[in-house]
Design a protein around this motif. Sequence first.
Motif, PDB file in Angstrom:
ATOM      1  N   ILE A 154      13.812  15.525 -34.292  1.00  0.00           N
ATOM      2  CA  ILE A 154      13.092  15.846 -33.108  1.00  0.00           C
ATOM      3  C   ILE A 154      11.279  16.966 -33.519  1.00  0.00           C
ATOM      4  N   MET A 155      11.895  17.306 -34.745  1.00  0.00           N
ATOM      5  CA  MET A 155      10.750  18.221 -35.381  1.00  0.00           C
ATOM      6  C   MET A 155       9.575  17.180 -36.241  1.00  0.00           C
ATOM      7  N   SER A 156      10.365  15.972 -36.390  1.00  0.00           N
ATOM      8  CA  SER A 156       9.543  15.543 -37.442  1.00  0.00           C
ATOM      9  C   SER A 156       8.679  14.438 -36.331  1.00  0.00           C
ATOM     10  N   TYR A 157       9.189  14.421 -35.304  1.00  0.00           N
ATOM     11  CA  TYR A 157       8.319  13.983 -34.560  1.00  0.00           C
ATOM     12  C   TYR A 157       7.360  14.575 -33.378  1.00  0.00           C
ATOM     13  N   ILE A 158       7.266  15.493 -33.087  1.00  0.00           N
ATOM     14  CA  ILE A 158       6.765  16.374 -32.581  1.00  0.00           C
ATOM     15  C   ILE A 158       5.514  16.564 -33.886  1.00  0.00           C
ATOM     16  N   LYS A 159       5.420  16.948 -35.114  1.00  0.00           N
ATOM     17  CA  LYS A 159       4.889  16.795 -36.591  1.00  0.00           C
ATOM     18  C   LYS A 159       3.402  15.682 -36.399  1.00  0.00           C
ATOM     19  N   GLU A 160       4.491  14.355 -36.143  1.00  0.00           N
ATOM     20  CA  GLU A 160       3.913  13.269 -36.760  1.00  0.00           C
ATOM     21  C   GLU A 160       3.063  12.534 -35.335  1.00  0.00           C
ATOM     22  N   LEU A 161       2.841  12.956 -33.918  1.00  0.00           N
ATOM     23  CA  LEU A 161       2.221  13.043 -33.371  1.00  0.00           C
ATOM     24  C   LEU A 161       1.579  13.553 -32.712  1.00  0.00           C
ATOM     25  N   ASN A 162       1.972  15.117 -33.502  1.00  0.00           N
ATOM     26  CA  ASN A 162      -0.217  15.805 -33.285  1.00  0.00           C
ATOM     27  C   ASN A 162      -1.019  15.550 -34.511  1.00  0.00           C
ATOM     28  N   LYS A 163      -0.131  14.654 -35.641  1.00  0.00           N
ATOM     29  CA  LYS A 163      -1.114  13.982 -36.566  1.00  0.00           C
ATOM     30  C   LYS A 163      -1.863  13.064 -36.128  1.00  0.00           C
ATOM     31  N   LYS A 164      -1.024  12.116 -35.347  1.00  0.00           N
ATOM     32  CA  LYS A 164      -1.481  10.546 -34.973  1.00  0.00           C
ATOM     33  C   LYS A 164      -3.069  10.681 -34.371  1.00  0.00           C
ATOM     34  N   TYR A 165      -2.758  11.795 -33.046  1.00  0.00           N
ATOM     35  CA  TYR A 165      -3.656  12.948 -32.217  1.00  0.00           C
ATOM     36  C   TYR A 165      -4.514  13.439 -32.376  1.00  0.00           C
ATOM     37  N   ASP A 166      -4.636  14.311 -33.981  1.00  0.00           N
ATOM     38  CA  ASP A 166      -5.224  15.123 -34.126  1.00  0.00           C
ATOM     39  C   ASP A 166      -5.087  15.827 -33.269  1.00  0.00           C
ATOM     40  N   SER A 167      -3.891  15.881 -32.799  1.00  0.00           N
ATOM     41  CA  SER A 167      -4.135  17.770 -31.856  1.00  0.00           C
ATOM     42  C   SER A 167      -2.816  18.434 -31.922  1.00  0.00           C
ATOM     43  N   ASP A 168      -2.777  19.298 -31.520  1.00  0.00           N
ATOM     44  CA  ASP A 168      -1.017  20.049 -31.168  1.00  0.00           C
ATOM     45  C   ASP A 168      -0.603  20.275 -29.978  1.00  0.00           C
ATOM     46  N   GLN A 169      -0.937  18.865 -28.894  1.00  0.00           N
ATOM     47  CA  GLN A 169      -0.336  18.939 -27.584  1.00  0.00           C
ATOM     48  C   GLN A 169       1.189  18.908 -27.373  1.00  0.00           C
ATOM     49  N   MET A 170       1.679  17.987 -28.602  1.00  0.00           N
ATOM     50  CA  MET A 170       2.897  18.212 -27.881  1.00  0.00           C
ATOM     51  C   MET A 170       3.813  19.384 -29.252  1.00  0.00           C
ATOM     52  N   ASN A 171       4.960  19.796 -28.658  1.00  0.00           N
ATOM     53  CA  ASN A 171       5.375  20.796 -28.776  1.00  0.00           C
ATOM     54  C   ASN A 171       6.803  20.461 -27.999  1.00  0.00           C
ATOM     55  N   LEU A 172       7.680  22.388 -28.522  1.00  0.00           N
ATOM     56  CA  LEU A 172       9.365  21.434 -28.452  1.00  0.00           C
ATOM     57  C   LEU A 172       9.608  21.495 -26.571  1.00  0.00           C
ATOM     58  N   ASP A 173       8.558  22.523 -25.912  1.00  0.00           N
ATOM     59  CA  ASP A 173       9.042  22.940 -24.751  1.00  0.00           C
ATOM     60  C   ASP A 173       8.585  21.408 -23.856  1.00  0.00           C
ATOM     61  N   GLN A 174       7.211  20.716 -24.628  1.00  0.00           N
ATOM     62  CA  GLN A 174       7.120  19.830 -23.673  1.00  0.00           C
ATOM     63  C   GLN A 174       8.808  19.280 -23.297  1.00  0.00           C
ATOM     64  N   LEU A 175       9.236  18.394 -24.503  1.00  0.00           N
ATOM     65  CA  LEU A 175      10.166  17.937 -24.681  1.00  0.00           C
ATOM     66  C   LEU A 175      11.407  18.525 -23.988  1.00  0.00           C
ATOM     67  N   SER A 176      11.965  19.409 -24.376  1.00  0.00           N
ATOM     68  CA  SER A 176      12.583  20.255 -23.210  1.00  0.00           C
ATOM     69  C   SER A 176      11.969  20.271 -21.637  1.00  0.00           C
ATOM     70  N   ASN A 177      11.438  20.652 -21.139  1.00  0.00           N
ATOM     71  CA  ASN A 177      11.075  19.956 -19.900  1.00  0.00           C
ATOM     72  C   ASN A 177      11.097  18.315 -19.193  1.00  0.00           C
ATOM     73  N   ALA A 178      10.912  17.474 -20.036  1.00  0.00           N
ATOM     74  CA  ALA A 178      10.925  15.753 -20.264  1.00  0.00           C
ATOM     75  C   ALA A 178      12.863  15.784 -19.871  1.00  0.00           C
ATOM     76  N   LEU A 179      13.473  16.710 -20.107  1.00  0.00           N
ATOM     77  CA  LEU A 179      14.802  16.407 -20.473  1.00  0.00           C
ATOM     78  C   LEU A 179      15.468  16.074 -18.560  1.00  0.00           C
ATOM     79  N   LEU A 180      14.451  17.104 -17.709  1.00  0.00           N
ATOM     80  CA  LEU A 180      14.737  17.601 -16.478  1.00  0.00           C
ATOM     81  C   LEU A 180      15.187  16.067 -15.917  1.00  0.00           C
TER      82      LEU A 180
END
Length: 397
Positions: free
Chosen positions: A203-229
């Motif tokens: 999960i942490m690797s996914y956040i880092k890699e996706l942010n690196k891909k898009y050169d941003s810091d938009q993806m975080n644990l809160d977003q992933l947690s909310n995606a479980l709703l």
Amino acid sequence: MPRIGCVLSFWVILLFPQYVNAAIESNEFSPIEKVFTFDLHGSPHSASSLFLSSRTLLNELEDYLIPEEQRETTWAQVLSSLINFCISERLSTINHEIFGHGFRGRSLDGVSVDKYKFSLFGKAATHYHYLWQQPIDVDLLITIAGTEANQVLAREIMFKHFKYRTIDIRTYFLFFAAFFDLTNYILTTSSSEEERDNPGNDIMSYIKELNKKYDSDQMNLDQLSNALLPVLLNPLWALMVYFLTDSPFTMPYVVWDDIAYMPLLRPGLSPFGITYYLDNFLGYYEKTFLVSVYSGRAPLSGVYGGLDFKTDGLWSYEAYALDIQTNLWYQPSLQLALSDEVEDKNSWGGLVGISNKYMLTPNFSLHMGLSYKTKGFLQGMIAQKGWIWEGGVSFRY
């Protein structure tokens, strides 16, 4: 607000299957077929048949070894549930590593899978290395492959059992472990500082890699947690009702003119961001159809999505049977090699395939599948374009 009310009303209806499934619950289907199929890279789709059939064989072995009067006692049911739940958890872990991370490593050029490690207490890891430099999309594909494999397994369990409209609680344990693999991983990571600091945490690797891909810091644990709703919008049977009923138990579905319907909502991870899936299971006697729609939003190319369609028991003539699978998607391009050119826009792609079964005897059959896929991300399938072959056997008694 009216739309929310309609959705909630539908889930409430599904909580009372005894009132909506009477039209076809008297159908008698043939014994569960044990299918064992294989493909070149050991994909989650072929692995699902191995896990599901093995789980069914374990169920039958337990029923054979333990007399029925003993199986009905409380202590036997509790002990059986504990043992089979642990077995299903281990099967899910094996699927996560060998047919998830391992599959992506085996199927991608320039990646070598070295070994797998499994501990007695549920920890596991896949060790691999790159033969040459790889683009970030390759990192993302391997990182998400573990939970991806279990999503494929969970979907296949429901798809293959929907023709019976029932499922054994021991098989449901395997569905439960696979379906909630991503949920458990995200929640465990969110609640544990040790997991967040673990360099092997997907999960942490996914956040880092996706942010690196898009050169941003938009993806975080809160977003992933909310995606479980959306998981909470599934009928409560997916969480607790099965544990309060006798096995096998009837799936919750609604019926229109002998056509049974059951939905399943789930979030998933993709190389482009969080993706939401709605799996629609349709049954007409022994024919089963799965229509999946999914969508997400990529930072640069906007909304993407797709449609999957597959059948089970579509057409048969004498000893021959035929099924089909089609996929159509509109998604960002993947960079699988540094020489690949990518654009910040979505494009069309898809897959078309057939699967064949030939009965050599009433109890034994041969299976073969052939598909062609364009380049792109599809859960449990190779990312490259090309032909996909699958073969195997099945038996029933």
